[in-house]
Design a protein around this motif. Structure first.
Motif, PDB file in Angstrom:
ATOM      1  N   PRO A   1       0.837  -1.203   0.000  1.00 11.55           N
ATOM      2  CA  PRO A   1       0.000   0.000   0.000  1.00 11.55           C
ATOM      3  C   PRO A   1       0.875   1.258   0.000  1.00 11.55           C
ATOM      4  O   PRO A   1       1.946   1.275   0.590  1.00 11.55           O
TER       5      PRO A   1
ATOM      6  N   LEU B   1      -3.395  -1.210   6.467  1.00  7.87           N
ATOM      7  CA  LEU B   1      -3.951  -1.010   5.129  1.00  7.87           C
ATOM      8  C   LEU B   1      -4.006  -2.325   4.355  1.00  7.87           C
ATOM      9  O   LEU B   1      -5.027  -2.643   3.731  1.00  7.87           O
TER      10      LEU B   1
ATOM     11  N   GLU C   1      -6.639  -4.756   5.897  1.00  5.17           N
ATOM     12  CA  GLU C   1      -8.021  -4.303   5.690  1.00  5.17           C
ATOM     13  C   GLU C   1      -8.329  -4.081   4.213  1.00  5.17           C
ATOM     14  O   GLU C   1      -9.424  -3.643   3.878  1.00  5.17           O
ATOM     15  N   LYS C   2      -7.335  -4.331   3.373  1.00  2.00           N
ATOM     16  CA  LYS C   2      -7.495  -4.112   1.923  1.00  2.00           C
ATOM     17  C   LYS C   2      -8.003  -2.690   1.647  1.00  2.00           C
ATOM     18  O   LYS C   2      -8.938  -2.474   0.880  1.00  2.00           O
ATOM     19  N   ALA C   3      -7.359  -1.761   2.335  1.00  3.64           N
ATOM     20  CA  ALA C   3      -7.762  -0.351   2.255  1.00  3.64           C
ATOM     21  C   ALA C   3      -6.710   0.448   1.499  1.00  3.64           C
ATOM     22  O   ALA C   3      -5.552   0.036   1.378  1.00  3.64           O
ATOM     23  N   ARG C   4      -7.127   1.587   1.033  1.00  2.00           N
ATOM     24  CA  ARG C   4      -6.255   2.507   0.299  1.00  2.00           C
ATOM     25  C   ARG C   4      -6.074   3.774   1.129  1.00  2.00           C
ATOM     26  O   ARG C   4      -7.026   4.280   1.719  1.00  2.00           O
TER      27      ARG C   4
ATOM     28  N   GLU D   1     -15.661   7.222   2.747  1.00  2.00           N
ATOM     29  CA  GLU D   1     -15.652   6.295   1.615  1.00  2.00           C
ATOM     30  C   GLU D   1     -15.138   4.933   2.088  1.00  2.00           C
ATOM     31  O   GLU D   1     -14.048   4.843   2.663  1.00  2.00           O
ATOM     32  N   PRO D   2     -15.918   3.883   1.871  1.00  2.00           N
ATOM     33  CA  PRO D   2     -15.494   2.555   2.327  1.00  2.00           C
ATOM     34  C   PRO D   2     -14.150   2.137   1.725  1.00  2.00           C
ATOM     35  O   PRO D   2     -13.897   2.358   0.535  1.00  2.00           O
ATOM     36  N   GLY D   3     -13.292   1.580   2.575  1.00  2.00           N
ATOM     37  CA  GLY D   3     -12.007   1.079   2.117  1.00  2.00           C
ATOM     38  C   GLY D   3     -10.959   2.132   1.850  1.00  2.00           C
ATOM     39  O   GLY D   3      -9.885   1.835   1.335  1.00  2.00           O
ATOM     40  N   VAL D   4     -11.257   3.377   2.219  1.00  2.00           N
ATOM     41  CA  VAL D   4     -10.313   4.475   2.003  1.00  2.00           C
ATOM     42  C   VAL D   4     -10.033   5.148   3.335  1.00  2.00           C
ATOM     43  O   VAL D   4     -10.957   5.484   4.076  1.00  2.00           O
TER      44      VAL D   4
ATOM     45  N   LEU E   1     -11.486   3.498   9.500  1.00  2.00           N
ATOM     46  CA  LEU E   1     -11.996   2.498   8.561  1.00  2.00           C
ATOM     47  C   LEU E   1     -13.421   2.064   8.878  1.00  2.00           C
ATOM     48  O   LEU E   1     -13.957   1.170   8.237  1.00  2.00           O
TER      49      LEU E   1
ATOM     50  N   TYR F   1     -14.704   1.011  12.007  1.00  2.00           N
ATOM     51  CA  TYR F   1     -14.931   0.174  13.185  1.00  2.00           C
ATOM     52  C   TYR F   1     -15.339   1.056  14.359  1.00  2.00           C
ATOM     53  O   TYR F   1     -14.913   2.207  14.465  1.00  2.00           O
TER      54      TYR F   1
END
Length: 146
Positions: A4, A33, A36-39, A77-80, A119, A121
């Motif tokens: 990431p 990141l 959680e597969k987040a950007r 924004e989800p995942g960001v 994120l 939670y």
């Protein structure tokens, strides 16, 4: 898998005497990141003291008491990840022994906790708190802290 990006990570060492290594903080953020597969769009991570965190807590949340970490999302924004995290290094220094942790481990737990809030939670119930604690442990371990 590509790591990431962390170019959008701003680390502010604002505490008058306590510090955490920037490389460790970057590794920790990357672990969360990736897990959680987040950007990462933008994150300001501010390491500071009781007075600063308490003032932010009072001004923006209406809570007149010390706390270990505050997160302020700039996007939902989800995942960001886009936001600010303020970590109270004084609290980590005062409380780490009670949890059988080092100062660094405790302060990094606050960083992960703040990121998890950004994120989406929450820790409003005992079950949600336990889930967040398990995630914190996972990411601290992934970053080589446990």
């Amino acid at each position: 898998m590509k790591a990431p990006e962390t170019e959008a990570l701003e680390i502010v060492q604002a505490h008058p005497s306590r510090r955490l290594p920037n490389a460790l903080l970057r590794r920790l953020v990357q672990a969360v990141l990736a897990g959680e597969k987040a950007r990462l769009r933008y994150l300001s991570l501010v390491l500071t003291d009781h007075a600063t965190v308490r003032e932010l807590n009072r001004t923006y949340l209406g809570h007149d008491y010390d706390t270990d970490v505050l997160s302020f999302p700039l996007s939902e924004e989800p995942g960001v990840v886009e936001g600010e995290i303020y970590v109270d290094l004084d609290t980590a220094a005062e409380r780490h022994a009670e949890f059988g942790a080092t100062f660094t481990q405790e302060a990094c737990r606050y960083v992960v906790h703040g990121l998890l809030h950004l994120l989406g939670y929450d820790d409003a119930t005992p079950e949600a708190r336990a889930h967040m604690h398990r995630l914190e442990d996972r990411y601290l371990q992934a970053a080589g802290l446990l």
